[in-house]
Scaffold this motif. Structure first.
Motif, PDB file in Angstrom:
ATOM      1  N   THR A 212      41.914  38.989  46.069  1.00  0.00           N
ATOM      2  CA  THR A 212      41.151  38.432  44.945  1.00  0.00           C
ATOM      3  C   THR A 212      41.484  36.951  44.800  1.00  0.00           C
ATOM      4  N   ASP A 213      40.620  36.235  44.101  1.00  0.00           N
ATOM      5  CA  ASP A 213      41.007  34.863  43.767  1.00  0.00           C
ATOM      6  C   ASP A 213      41.855  34.917  42.492  1.00  0.00           C
TER       7      ASP A 213
ATOM      8  N   LEU B  97      41.887  41.127  39.295  1.00  0.00           N
ATOM      9  CA  LEU B  97      41.037  42.317  39.340  1.00  0.00           C
ATOM     10  C   LEU B  97      40.376  42.637  38.010  1.00  0.00           C
TER      11      LEU B  97
ATOM     12  N   ASN C 196      35.620  39.634  40.819  1.00  0.00           N
ATOM     13  CA  ASN C 196      36.633  40.339  41.599  1.00  0.00           C
ATOM     14  C   ASN C 196      36.551  41.845  41.395  1.00  0.00           C
TER      15      ASN C 196
ATOM     16  N   TYR D 222      36.025  44.926  44.081  1.00  0.00           N
ATOM     17  CA  TYR D 222      36.915  46.077  44.129  1.00  0.00           C
ATOM     18  C   TYR D 222      36.120  47.373  44.048  1.00  0.00           C
TER      19      TYR D 222
ATOM     20  N   GLN E 176      46.271  40.634  44.671  1.00  0.00           N
ATOM     21  CA  GLN E 176      45.752  39.648  43.726  1.00  0.00           C
ATOM     22  C   GLN E 176      46.475  38.319  43.918  1.00  0.00           C
TER      23      GLN E 176
ATOM     24  N   VAL F 258      37.550  37.046  48.399  1.00  0.00           N
ATOM     25  CA  VAL F 258      36.590  37.003  47.310  1.00  0.00           C
ATOM     26  C   VAL F 258      36.562  35.607  46.698  1.00  0.00           C
TER      27      VAL F 258
END
Lengths: 350, 331
Positions: free
Chosen positions: B30-31, B35, B41, B45, B63, B88
């Motif tokens: 993720t950025d 999440l 994000n 997921y 993450q 992402v």
């Protein structure tokens, strides 16, 4: 071993036990989780290197904070000085053309100067002449520094062409060489023990260190003993700020190789915990920084293998902090019950 | 004790099964939004979880806490021989460029940006401007028609938009929003602001409050986790927000007018499916209204059915090419 030196170890153990119980409570297997934490932080060369990459800035900012605490000053702005150091190093790193032998030292020097000035000038002078408490001033300076950094990168003068909020890349001559191929670990890691020894030496074995510590214990007594309190405050904050700025330069020149908008995952605050855990000793700081680096790095492996949310690592860090602080409380109650404590507390002087 | 033994036994069985079947391993990074951003994000997921259920792949998520984490997190998956690593977000462009070069045998999916010069990277781009146009059109219609009775709405021809960082995917949404709103209400005044982050709801909230004080009573949030603050502000202040990326009506049912959807989950799921079937294609795939890659979420109950029908019509017109939406914000 006195209770004083053994307590941080106990706090860590308790934190891991409580963290394990929480992991179990959330439906994960704590043993798998901790095994992943361990293998993700020390399991192979890449993991060890990744741990040390995080340890590096934490150790240096930790020493910076410990140095100021030893001098009786709460410099809680290591994060701000770290940003300023990063900004200065990044600018020298991409805008100036020099051979590598000069380029890296100049960028580092700029970072040290920027951090030192940021720490010493406003908070130092305000403290020395007006008695403004450095907790407030350094905290405010942190906000100014981080927002200044965001301004520079988010459409400001340091943003590289394009949309991403980041500076142009460092020139090759400004990049610190990698120590372990395939990782982000650079030769700069070797500087950490050197800095720890130097910090210890200055504090314990020089008259400068003696006067700083004296001013930290008791400013009035120090003045009586001939220490110039203004010089002591400015020097302590400049050294502390310079170290934090130096940490910023290593991150930019060695790891990120650009100045990122999200360049500081609040190392400045973690550094305070690192220093407290280490009881402000430069060598303890190294161990504490390795622990926090490992928690940080291992957390991603914990997510991958055990599906444990990365926040659990944060929870363990939080519990460690809690118990470290709790020891202060314990001591306080003990002192109230028995006779006044003989042991002077460096950080609580004045 | 018994329970621990059980857990171990189960773990052993699961691991044994996984290795026996050589399940595809898919990792997602993720950025910094994380999440639980309730948008971008999280959608990625969801796509990943769907693939786990329906395609039987092994999934894992990491993450990122700071921008500097992107390279190590991507590297960690690549080193552990994951078959597909999903990055992402636009901000991971440089990290993907670097890591995909170091690990040519690992496949990467980059969402919202393009790394095109290599065989192991596929990119997913979205026509956010189309979704932005639809929600902008709805906002414009409501502002222009004073017979629409929504509590707290003043019909003063002023709407707002809160962007996160000023990056192309954000600006594409905003570009569409401008065009859609102006087409329905030529007199409309649009207040635009950016918070400069995707992970700070407090800054989203204060920017929304500032826009509301200047008269905006419908505010489109294009700010990931930051945007949750915009929705909160609308809920607290009794005005309206438009959600982004995913249908966010559930966050404040009476105050989310609608949401501009971007089906990151579809992009993730489709790419995993392609890899599983051996159809991985390097290059760029575009997700738009035509292939259900973008869309509009549920529209608030108080909005007249005629307007909802009009939105359907505009959607058809964009699909047929009758309405062309530019991805540049009009000056």
């Amino acid at each position: 071993m006195s209770a004083r030196t053994i307590w941080p170890g106990i706090a860590i153990v308790i934190a891991f036990v409580v963290g394990g119980i929480l992991t179990f409570a959330f439906g994960n297997d704590p043993i798998t989780a901790y095994r992943a934490l361990l293998s993700g932080s020390f399991g192979d060369v890449y993991s060890i290197a990744s741990t040390l990459v995080v340890t590096l800035p934490l150790a240096i900012t930790g020493i910076a904070v410990a140095f100021s605490f030893r001098s009786g000053l709460f410099n809680i702005s290591a994060g701000g000085q770290y940003w300023l150091g990063g900004i200065a190093a990044a600018w020298v790193g991409y805008a100036v053309k020099l051979p590598a032998v000069l380029h890296i030292p100049l960028a580092m020097l700029a970072a040290v100067a920027a951090g030192a000035l940021w720490g010493a000038v406003i908070p130092g002078l305000a403290k020395a002449y007006r008695g403004a408490h450095e907790v407030i001033t350094t905290l405010m300076m942190t906000y100014i520094a981080t927002d200044f950094g965001h301004y520079l990168l988010e459409g400001g003068p340091m943003q590289a062409p394009g949309y991403t909020p980041q500076s142009p890349p460092m020139q090759p001559s400004a990049i610190i060489a990698t120590l372990v191929p395939g990782t982000q670990l650079t030769w700069a890691i070797l500087l950490v023990p050197v800095i720890a020894v130097l910090a210890w030496f200055v504090l314990q074995r020089t008259s400068l260190g003696f006067s700083l510590r004296l001013a930290g214990y008791n400013l009035r007594a120090a003045r009586y003993a001939g220490v110039n309190p203004v010089a002591a405050v400015l020097t302590a904050l400049a050294i502390s700020g310079g170290l934090a700025g130096f940490a910023g330069s290593i991150q930019v020149l060695g790891v990120d190789r650009r100045l990122f908008d999200g360049f500081d995952p609040s190392y400045g605050y973690t550094a305070i915990v690192v220093a407290l855990l280490a009881r402000n000793g430069p060598f303890g700081v190294l161990l504490a920084a390795i622990l926090f680096g490992a928690l940080d790095t291992g957390a991603s492996q914990m997510q991958i293998v055990a599906n444990v949310p990365f926040n659990l690592a944060g929870v363990i860090q939080g519990i460690i902090i809690f118990f470290i602080a709790a020891e202060g409380l314990l001591r306080y109650f003990r002192r109230r019950r028995s006779a006044p404590a003989a042991e002077p507390r460096a950080a609580a002087a004045e | 004790m018994k329970r621990i033994v059980m857990v171990f036994a189960l773990a052993a069985v699961v691991m044994g099964m996984a290795s026996a079947a050589f399940a595809l391993k898919v990792g997602l990074v993720t950025d910094t939004g994380g999440l639980n951003d309730r948008s971008f994000n999280q959608m990625a997921y969801q796509g990943l979880q769907q693939a786990e259920k329906q395609l039987g792949v092994d999934i894992s998520v990491v993450q990122s806490k700071a921008q500097g984490d992107y390279v190590p997190n991507l590297t960690r998956f690549a080193q552990q021989k994951y078959d597909l690593v999903i990055a992402v977000g636009f901000l991971m462009h440089d990290a993907v460029e670097q890591v995909s070069k170091e690990f040519p045998d690992t496949k990467f999916l980059l969402i919202d940006s393009e790394v095109t010069d290599r065989a192991n990277v596929t990119n997913a781009l979205f026509s956010e401007q189309q979704a932005g146009y639809l929600v902008g059109a709805l906002a414009g219609m409501i502002e222009a028609d004073s017979s629409v009775n929504l509590p707290g709405l003043k019909h003063n021809d002023t709407i707002g938009v809160v962007g996160g960082m000023q990056i192309p995917p954000v600006d594409r949404y905003i570009a569409g929003y401008y065009q859609g709103a102006k087409a329905q209400d030529p007199a409309i005044n649009i207040i635009l602001g950016y918070t400069g982050n995707f992970d700070d709801p407090a800054s989203g909230k204060s920017l929304a409050q500032a826009q509301h004080s200047k008269g905006a009573d419908i505010i489109f949030q294009v700010a990931g986790g930051t945007g949750l603050g915009v929705i909160q502000a609308a809920k607290d202040g009794g005005y309206y927000a438009i959600g982004v990326d995913v249908d966010q009506a559930y966050l404040a049912p009476a105050h989310v007018l609608t949401s501009a959807e971007k089906r990151v989950d579809v992009a993730v799921f489709d790419t995993i499916k392609n890899v599983k079937n051996g159809d991985f294609k390097a290059g760029t795939q575009i997700f738009d209204l035509q292939n259900d890659g973008v869309g509009v979420g549920a529209i608030l109950d108080g909005v007249p059915a005629s307007m909802k029908a009009k939105i359907e019509q505009i959607m058809a017109d964009i699909k047929s090419g009758k309405i062309q939406v530019s991805d540049k914000i009009p000056q």
